[in-house]
Motif scaffolding. Structure first.
Motif, PDB file in Angstrom:
ATOM      1  N   GLY A  18      35.107  43.809  26.885  1.00 10.71           N
ATOM      2  CA  GLY A  18      36.169  43.142  26.144  1.00 10.71           C
ATOM      3  C   GLY A  18      37.527  43.790  26.341  1.00 10.71           C
ATOM      4  O   GLY A  18      38.548  43.208  26.022  1.00 10.71           O
ATOM      5  N   GLY A  19      37.626  44.984  26.910  1.00 12.47           N
ATOM      6  CA  GLY A  19      38.895  45.706  27.049  1.00 12.47           C
ATOM      7  C   GLY A  19      39.823  45.092  28.074  1.00 12.47           C
ATOM      8  O   GLY A  19      41.015  44.985  27.861  1.00 12.47           O
ATOM      9  N   ALA A  20      39.339  44.666  29.230  1.00 11.30           N
ATOM     10  CA  ALA A  20      40.190  44.138  30.292  1.00 11.30           C
ATOM     11  C   ALA A  20      40.801  42.798  29.898  1.00 11.30           C
ATOM     12  O   ALA A  20      41.981  42.558  30.099  1.00 11.30           O
ATOM     13  N   GLY A  21      40.026  41.928  29.332  1.00 10.94           N
ATOM     14  CA  GLY A  21      40.545  40.628  28.912  1.00 10.94           C
ATOM     15  C   GLY A  21      41.518  40.756  27.762  1.00 10.94           C
ATOM     16  O   GLY A  21      42.497  40.036  27.664  1.00 10.94           O
ATOM     17  N   GLY A  22      41.277  41.705  26.889  1.00  8.09           N
ATOM     18  CA  GLY A  22      42.155  41.924  25.748  1.00  8.09           C
ATOM     19  C   GLY A  22      43.514  42.460  26.172  1.00  8.09           C
ATOM     20  O   GLY A  22      44.537  42.085  25.622  1.00  8.09           O
ATOM     21  N   ALA A  23      43.541  43.338  27.179  1.00  9.55           N
ATOM     22  CA  ALA A  23      44.801  43.900  27.652  1.00  9.55           C
ATOM     23  C   ALA A  23      45.649  42.835  28.337  1.00  9.55           C
ATOM     24  O   ALA A  23      46.855  42.745  28.127  1.00  9.55           O
ATOM     25  N   LEU A  24      45.011  42.017  29.145  1.00  4.60           N
ATOM     26  CA  LEU A  24      45.735  40.939  29.819  1.00  4.60           C
ATOM     27  C   LEU A  24      46.236  39.913  28.810  1.00  4.60           C
ATOM     28  O   LEU A  24      47.364  39.432  28.909  1.00  4.60           O
ATOM     29  N   GLY A  25      45.412  39.625  27.834  1.00  4.76           N
ATOM     30  CA  GLY A  25      45.809  38.684  26.791  1.00  4.76           C
ATOM     31  C   GLY A  25      46.967  39.209  25.957  1.00  4.76           C
ATOM     32  O   GLY A  25      47.821  38.441  25.508  1.00  4.76           O
TER      33      GLY A  25
END
Length: 117
Positions: A18-25
């Motif tokens: 969930g960390g990569a998608g959250g940072a991009l979001g």
């Protein structure tokens, strides 16, 4: 006391990154704002500055100009960055090329005349 329901609710979700998608979001609104600012503010200002630089480089003898101080005049001599401008009644002033704010298509009708009442 131990409440298993609370421990389960506070635990991270099982599986998945969930960390990569959250940072991009989280960065997406900032990127979108920069793109909007670029097309609405930065790009038009750069175009306007480019047109002004082209106008300054094309100044020649006989052109009517408006100075940064609001004075209308006609260029009588060009010497590098120094322009000699006739502002009326054979009064010639020297100005730097960078202080020409615009080309004057025509001076005001009462330019050079006193306020006669």
């Amino acid at each position: 006391m131990f409440f298993p329901e609370v421990a389960y609710a506070m635990a991270p979700p099982a599986g998945g990154d969930g960390g990569a998608g959250g940072a991009l979001g989280a960065l997406m609104p900032l990127i979108l704002m920069f793109v909007i600012f670029y097309f609405l503010l930065i790009r038009p200002q750069q175009k306007k500055q480019k047109q002004h630089r082209e106008m300054l480089s094309a100044l020649k003898k006989g052109d009517k100009v408006l100075t940064g101080g609001g004075i209308y005049g006609r260029i009588v001599e060009v010497d590098g960055d120094v322009l000699r401008v006739d502002i009326g009644n054979d009064m010639v002033v020297e100005i730097n090329r960078n202080f020409v704010s615009n080309m004057a298509d025509r001076a005001p009708k009462d330019a050079g005349k006193g306020n006669k009442k």
